[in-house]
Design an enzyme around this catalytic site. Structure first.
Site, PDB file in Angstrom:
ATOM      1  N   ASP A 298      -9.573   5.528  -3.402  1.00 24.14           N
ATOM      2  CA  ASP A 298      -8.203   6.538  -3.973  1.00 24.14           C
ATOM      3  C   ASP A 298      -8.177   7.552  -4.995  1.00 24.14           C
ATOM      4  O   ASP A 298      -9.683   6.822  -5.213  1.00 24.14           O
ATOM      5  CB  ASP A 298      -7.392   5.297  -4.551  1.00 24.14           C
ATOM      6  CG  ASP A 298      -7.861   4.684  -5.334  1.00 24.14           C
ATOM      7  OD1 ASP A 298      -8.855   3.957  -5.955  1.00 24.14           O
ATOM      8  OD2 ASP A 298      -7.162   3.534  -5.822  1.00 24.14           O
TER       9      ASP A 298
ATOM     10  N   TYR B  32      -6.579   6.888   3.880  1.00 17.34           N
ATOM     11  CA  TYR B  32      -6.142   5.851   2.610  1.00 17.34           C
ATOM     12  C   TYR B  32      -5.935   4.454   3.332  1.00 17.34           C
ATOM     13  O   TYR B  32      -6.403   3.459   2.469  1.00 17.34           O
ATOM     14  CB  TYR B  32      -6.126   6.864   0.751  1.00 17.34           C
ATOM     15  CG  TYR B  32      -5.459   5.134   0.596  1.00 17.34           C
ATOM     16  CD1 TYR B  32      -6.981   4.746   0.182  1.00 17.34           C
ATOM     17  CD2 TYR B  32      -4.340   4.998   0.167  1.00 17.34           C
ATOM     18  CE1 TYR B  32      -6.795   3.476  -1.233  1.00 17.34           C
ATOM     19  CE2 TYR B  32      -4.118   4.190  -0.734  1.00 17.34           C
ATOM     20  CZ  TYR B  32      -5.346   3.391  -1.510  1.00 17.34           C
ATOM     21  OH  TYR B  32      -5.003   1.973  -2.660  1.00 17.34           O
TER      22      TYR B  32
ATOM     23  N   GLU C 181       0.712  -1.610   0.057  1.00 21.37           N
ATOM     24  CA  GLU C 181       0.361   0.225  -0.470  1.00 21.37           C
ATOM     25  C   GLU C 181       0.876   1.270  -0.119  1.00 21.37           C
ATOM     26  O   GLU C 181       0.825   2.395  -0.500  1.00 21.37           O
ATOM     27  CB  GLU C 181      -0.808  -0.098   1.602  1.00 21.37           C
ATOM     28  CG  GLU C 181      -2.130  -0.686   0.783  1.00 21.37           C
ATOM     29  CD  GLU C 181      -2.909  -0.826  -0.058  1.00 21.37           C
ATOM     30  OE1 GLU C 181      -3.157   0.166  -0.603  1.00 21.37           O
ATOM     31  OE2 GLU C 181      -3.768  -1.601  -1.238  1.00 21.37           O
TER      32      GLU C 181
END
Ligand code: SF4
Length: 351
Positions: free
Chosen positions: A137, A119, A36
């Site tokens: 996103d 996020y 990520e």
């Protein structure tokens, strides 16, 4: 509508699998976290190569925590947004030193780690622990803005929240991890920024933008600020087969990376002979130097800045008298131990 969206999306996802090395049936939170952080602002193809390099070099959070900053920055070299690398390292140390090497398994616990915003916390908590958090996103924002007809700028915090709420409504009664992966992939591969594949899109019958001929008008974006132009004159000092690099310690771009000492000016014009000599004197205690060559200007675009770099090479005719803690004299062999911005790495490789 929510049902239609989720059902259609998940069917598309099943029909269009996109296997990713970190998305396994038994996900490792450390791997998910690494992926990520690496994938933010990075294309998946480029990011995957970096992800594999990191996992290979640092297979556990303990090994990443015990690495030196230089090792981490070196491995990150070329990915840009170097604050991510520094925060990754800080977070690994925090997890090992304060959490007994265990990843926080809640959204709030993840959010408390350095470098993890809403996020990433949503993504990691859903992919690694199955928590119900919709990931938003850029791909998701675009898709939902078009599909649901969101007319406010997707760069505004209130629109972000609105899109998150819509996504959360859509994800009811489905696996969070699968839904999040599917919606991001769909945005990236079908509802693309330019030329989305509307003609073949399974959501088209209910898509607001498509039905109202607004695909090109959505999503609405806030106008970007002008790029800041900067002019860097790198002074490459050569002495006995080595050259000088300096670790950047200023609160500025490339913090923690190594570059040849640099003079910043207001134009591409090479600084005067006097200014260059006095700069060198301040670095090594004398200016007994001989010019070798200077490069043409190379441009590198960062998110809000445009860097115009030129490399001016000098040979030292006498040993350096002074030095600083941030200095390293490197050879062709040892220079790869130090993380450098793309522009500097390319110049040194070519030289
Ligand atoms: S129809 Fe076009 S704009 Fe609408 S969701 Fe599909 S690809 Fe996106």
């Amino acid at each position: 509508m929510a049902n239609f969206f989720a059902r259609t999306l998940l069917k598309w996802h099943r029909d269009n699998p996109r296997p990713l090395p970190w998305a396994t049936t038994n996900p490792d939170p450390y791997h998910i976290w690494l992926s990520e952080i690496i994938m933010q602002q990075t294309r998946i193809e480029q990011g995957t190569a970096y992800y594999l390099r990191f996992v290979n070099k640092f297979p556990t959070v303990d090994s990443l925590a015990s690495a030196s900053t230089d090792q981490v920055m070196r491995l990150w070299q070329g990915l840009g947004y170097y604050t991510r690398a520094r925060n990754l390292h800080k977070a690994a140390k925090h997890i090992v030193e304060n959490l007994d090497s265990n990843f926080p398994d809640t959204y709030e616990g993840l959010l408390a780690l350095p470098g993890i915003g809403p996020y990433s916390a949503a993504a990691i908590s859903s992919f690694a622990f199955g928590r119900r958090h919709a990931v938003v996103d850029g791909n998701v924002k675009r898709l939902i803005a078009r599909f649901s007809g969101v007319r406010s700028s997707i760069d505004d915090a209130s629109t972000h929240l609105q899109i998150q709420q819509i996504a959360s409504t859509f994800m009811t009664d489905v696996s969070t991890a699968v839904f999040n992966q599917a919606i991001m992939n769909f945005g990236a591969l079908v509802c693309k920024p330019k030329s989305p594949l509307c003609a073949a899109c399974p959501l088209a019958t209910h898509c607001f933008a498509f039905q109202n001929n607004l695909v090109d008008a959505l999503p609405v974006r806030t106008k970007k600020k002008d790029l800041r132009e900067r002019y860097f004159h790198f002074v490459v000092l050569h002495y006995r087969g080595k050259f000088l690099l300096q670790r950047r310690v200023e609160k500025d771009i490339w913090h923690g990376l190594y570059v040849p000492p640099l003079l910043e000016s207001k134009s591409t014009r090479i600084p005067s002979h006097t200014r260059l000599h006095s700069f060198v004197h301040g670095l090594i205690g004398h200016d007994d130097i001989e010019g070798i060559e200077s490069s043409s200007t190379i441009r590198q675009l960062l998110s809000h800045q445009s860097i115009n770099g030129r490399f001016i090479h000098y040979k030292l005719l006498a040993p350096p008298i002074t030095s600083f803690e941030t200095f390293v004299w490197v050879s062709k062999k040892t220079m790869n131990q130090y993380g450098k911005p793309k522009m500097v790495a390319e110049m040194l490789n070519d030289y």
